[in-house]
Design a protein around this motif. Structure first.
Motif, PDB file in Angstrom:
ATOM      1  N   SER A 329       3.900   2.390 -11.049  1.00 32.62           N
ATOM      2  CA  SER A 329       4.738   1.474 -10.284  1.00 32.62           C
ATOM      3  C   SER A 329       5.424   2.239  -9.168  1.00 32.62           C
ATOM      4  O   SER A 329       6.046   3.282  -9.408  1.00 32.62           O
ATOM      5  CB  SER A 329       5.779   0.825 -11.199  1.00 32.62           C
ATOM      6  OG  SER A 329       6.684   0.042 -10.460  1.00 32.62           O
ATOM      7  N   ILE A 330       5.295   1.745  -7.937  1.00 32.82           N
ATOM      8  CA  ILE A 330       6.028   2.364  -6.837  1.00 32.82           C
ATOM      9  C   ILE A 330       7.392   1.687  -6.743  1.00 32.82           C
ATOM     10  O   ILE A 330       7.506   0.476  -6.797  1.00 32.82           O
ATOM     11  CB  ILE A 330       5.250   2.292  -5.515  1.00 32.82           C
ATOM     12  CG1 ILE A 330       4.888   0.862  -5.128  1.00 32.82           C
ATOM     13  CG2 ILE A 330       3.996   3.134  -5.605  1.00 32.82           C
ATOM     14  CD1 ILE A 330       4.197   0.763  -3.792  1.00 32.82           C
ATOM     15  N   SER A 335       9.779  -2.490  -1.477  1.00 31.10           N
ATOM     16  CA  SER A 335       8.602  -1.642  -1.309  1.00 31.10           C
ATOM     17  C   SER A 335       7.777  -1.996  -0.076  1.00 31.10           C
ATOM     18  O   SER A 335       7.208  -1.121   0.578  1.00 31.10           O
ATOM     19  CB  SER A 335       7.719  -1.733  -2.553  1.00 31.10           C
ATOM     20  OG  SER A 335       8.395  -1.227  -3.686  1.00 31.10           O
ATOM     21  N   SER A 336       7.700  -3.287   0.264  1.00 30.43           N
ATOM     22  CA  SER A 336       6.874  -3.671   1.411  1.00 30.43           C
ATOM     23  C   SER A 336       7.485  -3.253   2.744  1.00 30.43           C
ATOM     24  O   SER A 336       6.828  -3.344   3.790  1.00 30.43           O
ATOM     25  CB  SER A 336       6.624  -5.184   1.402  1.00 30.43           C
ATOM     26  OG  SER A 336       7.845  -5.893   1.373  1.00 30.43           O
ATOM     27  N   PHE A 341       3.296   1.589   4.145  1.00 32.23           N
ATOM     28  CA  PHE A 341       2.946   0.812   2.953  1.00 32.23           C
ATOM     29  C   PHE A 341       1.431   0.632   2.792  1.00 32.23           C
ATOM     30  O   PHE A 341       0.873   0.900   1.725  1.00 32.23           O
ATOM     31  CB  PHE A 341       3.631  -0.551   3.022  1.00 32.23           C
ATOM     32  CG  PHE A 341       3.374  -1.424   1.837  1.00 32.23           C
ATOM     33  CD1 PHE A 341       4.033  -1.209   0.640  1.00 32.23           C
ATOM     34  CD2 PHE A 341       2.457  -2.470   1.919  1.00 32.23           C
ATOM     35  CE1 PHE A 341       3.801  -2.027  -0.457  1.00 32.23           C
ATOM     36  CE2 PHE A 341       2.219  -3.292   0.822  1.00 32.23           C
ATOM     37  CZ  PHE A 341       2.883  -3.071  -0.364  1.00 32.23           C
ATOM     38  N   VAL A 345      -0.731   2.206  -0.396  1.00 32.18           N
ATOM     39  CA  VAL A 345      -1.432   1.395  -1.396  1.00 32.18           C
ATOM     40  C   VAL A 345      -2.926   1.678  -1.373  1.00 32.18           C
ATOM     41  O   VAL A 345      -3.578   1.742  -2.424  1.00 32.18           O
ATOM     42  CB  VAL A 345      -1.135  -0.104  -1.162  1.00 32.18           C
ATOM     43  CG1 VAL A 345      -1.941  -0.960  -2.122  1.00 32.18           C
ATOM     44  CG2 VAL A 345       0.348  -0.388  -1.337  1.00 32.18           C
ATOM     45  N   SER A 360       1.194  -1.083  -9.670  1.00 33.18           N
ATOM     46  CA  SER A 360       2.174  -2.166  -9.641  1.00 33.18           C
ATOM     47  C   SER A 360       3.062  -1.995  -8.414  1.00 33.18           C
ATOM     48  O   SER A 360       3.541  -0.898  -8.128  1.00 33.18           O
ATOM     49  CB  SER A 360       3.025  -2.132 -10.919  1.00 33.18           C
ATOM     50  OG  SER A 360       4.093  -3.037 -10.845  1.00 33.18           O
ATOM     51  N   VAL A 361       3.263  -3.103  -7.681  1.00 26.67           N
ATOM     52  CA  VAL A 361       4.064  -3.053  -6.457  1.00 26.67           C
ATOM     53  C   VAL A 361       5.194  -4.082  -6.572  1.00 26.67           C
ATOM     54  O   VAL A 361       5.076  -5.201  -6.081  1.00 26.67           O
ATOM     55  CB  VAL A 361       3.199  -3.334  -5.213  1.00 26.67           C
ATOM     56  CG1 VAL A 361       3.998  -3.084  -3.941  1.00 26.67           C
ATOM     57  CG2 VAL A 361       1.944  -2.487  -5.224  1.00 26.67           C
ATOM     58  N   LEU A 364       9.031  -6.853  -3.561  1.00 29.25           N
ATOM     59  CA  LEU A 364       8.356  -7.200  -2.307  1.00 29.25           C
ATOM     60  C   LEU A 364       9.158  -8.243  -1.536  1.00 29.25           C
ATOM     61  O   LEU A 364       9.538  -9.275  -2.075  1.00 29.25           O
ATOM     62  CB  LEU A 364       6.956  -7.751  -2.599  1.00 29.25           C
ATOM     63  CG  LEU A 364       5.967  -6.760  -3.217  1.00 29.25           C
ATOM     64  CD1 LEU A 364       4.667  -7.469  -3.552  1.00 29.25           C
ATOM     65  CD2 LEU A 364       5.707  -5.601  -2.280  1.00 29.25           C
ATOM     66  N   LEU A 373      -1.668  -7.438   1.164  1.00 31.49           N
ATOM     67  CA  LEU A 373      -1.534  -6.835  -0.167  1.00 31.49           C
ATOM     68  C   LEU A 373      -2.712  -7.185  -1.094  1.00 31.49           C
ATOM     69  O   LEU A 373      -3.244  -6.292  -1.763  1.00 31.49           O
ATOM     70  CB  LEU A 373      -0.217  -7.238  -0.806  1.00 31.49           C
ATOM     71  CG  LEU A 373       0.102  -6.553  -2.139  1.00 31.49           C
ATOM     72  CD1 LEU A 373       0.171  -5.041  -1.949  1.00 31.49           C
ATOM     73  CD2 LEU A 373       1.425  -7.065  -2.693  1.00 31.49           C
TER      74      LEU A 373
END
Length: 377
Positions: A329-330, A335-336, A341, A345, A360-361, A364, A373
């Motif tokens: 998980s980041i 995160s976005s 980004f 990913v 896992s992101v 967002l 994404l």
């Protein structure tokens, strides 16, 4: 240095009679156990909630690995026991202990607790009491550990002001080692020739003077006993009055200037039991570019700092090799909004899909990144 007698009592009298005893025995993969006789200082890093919650907290893993990189200090974990475990400890007059060496809390130099949400406050009282430490900070002497708090609840410290000796504002990574080193030197100054400490009223006064030096030397350290809130007619704090003139009027946060240069915990502890987050967490960014006025985190996490893509991917791969978790998980506030980004990913996808590891992101924001994404994942 394991406290074998306490461990034996726990195994014979307590653990057979509580639910999920595996959360109370330590011994997990990647824990670090050191001989206390070869160390200068000892800190218990704790989370005032159940093991399954605390072991999911990324900050605890960060501080644990950071302190244990040092040869002269150890960091050991402690969590809030469930009610059945608490009852058994009290029934058999056994103290709350750390999972690495079964050492009672009152034998540490420093105890650091993370205050992430207000409802954990009663758990703090239980842990301090079970650890054999006076609940009121003013009742402690230099023989007692320094009780330190960190986390977002330190932005509103007064509800827990009577319990904690020091409350740290800002980033914990640069602040905690400074607190530990300063307190250890103050303790050594106060120690009598026979290794003991002054007790009674003189001992309490001695501790107060030592805490004043902490407040004077560490700009990010709020020492609650030296500040008295004045309430207005509507029960809101109108002002804060210092009880000593030699402590600072304002507290400045501790700030990491180079997040990318701060090592990530690449050998996180692998719990024996299912936790809320059974995965590797990698912090990619601290802070948020949007500075929304309604958000506490964007204010207390300033300024915006990022880690480079190579740093993140290398740390994630090393963490996978040392744990075997099947999800990464980041982690960030949004995160976005991470500036690289798409590249991040894509790189994670290239490295980890062949290993059957999920990416896992979370966190967002609804923005243009959401369009790409699904393709990236």
């Amino acid at each position: 240095m394991i406290h074998h007698e306490l461990r034996r009592k726990l195994e014979s009298r307590v653990l057979p009679h509580v639910q999920t005893p595996a959360q109370y025995v330590g011994g997990e993969r990647n824990i670090i156990v050191k001989d206390h006789r070869k160390l200068r200082g000892k800190i218990a890093v704790g989370f005032p909630d159940a093991y399954t919650i605390g072991m999911s907290h990324h900050g605890l893993q960060v501080l644990y690995s950071m302190i244990n990189r040092r040869d002269d200090w150890c960091a050991e974990r402690v969590f809030m026991p469930w009610p059945d475990m608490e009852a058994k400890l009290r029934e058999h007059n056994l103290p709350l202990y750390t999972l690495e060496t079964f050492t009672p809390l009152n034998e540490f130099d420093v105890i650091g607790l993370s205050l992430q949400y207000e409802i954990s406050s009663p758990n703090v009282l239980t842990m301090v009491d079970l650890g054999g430490i006076p609940l009121d900070a003013v009742d402690r002497t230099m023989a007692d550990p320094l009780l330190v708090a960190g986390g977002p609840c330190c932005q509103n410290p007064e509800p827990m002001a009577d319990v904690f000796d020091v409350m740290v504002t800002g980033d914990g990574e640069p602040a905690l080692p400074e607190v530990c080193e300063l307190w250890l030197s103050l303790r050594e100054e106060a120690r009598l020739p026979d290794g003991t400490f002054v007790t009674g009223e003189e001992g309490r006064k001695q501790r107060e003077d030592a805490l004043a030096r902490v407040a004077q030397q560490l700009a990010f350290a709020y020492v609650p006993r030296f500040y008295e809130p004045q309430y207005s007619d509507n029960n809101r704090i109108g002002s804060i009055v210092r009880t000593r003139d030699d402590v600072p009027e304002t507290i400045a946060p501790s700030v990491i200037s180079d997040l990318d240069g701060m090592p990530l915990p690449t050998e996180p502890i692998v719990p024996y039991v299912n936790c809320v987050h059974d995965r590797i967490a990698i912090e990619i960014m601290r802070g948020c570019p949007h500075l929304c006025r309604f958000c506490q985190s964007t204010v207390i996490k300033r300024p915006l700092r990022i880690r480079e893509v190579d740093t993140i991917v290398d740390a994630a791969l090393e963490s996978y090799r040392s744990t075997g978790f099947n999800e990464i998980s980041i982690l960030s506030l949004s995160s976005s909004d991470y500036p690289h980004f798409a590249e991040l990913v894509k790189r994670l996808h290239e490295v980890f899909v062949p290993l059957d590891v999920n990416i896992s992101v979370p966190s967002l924001r609804v923005n243009d990144q959401l369009r790409t994404l699904p393709e990236l994942l």
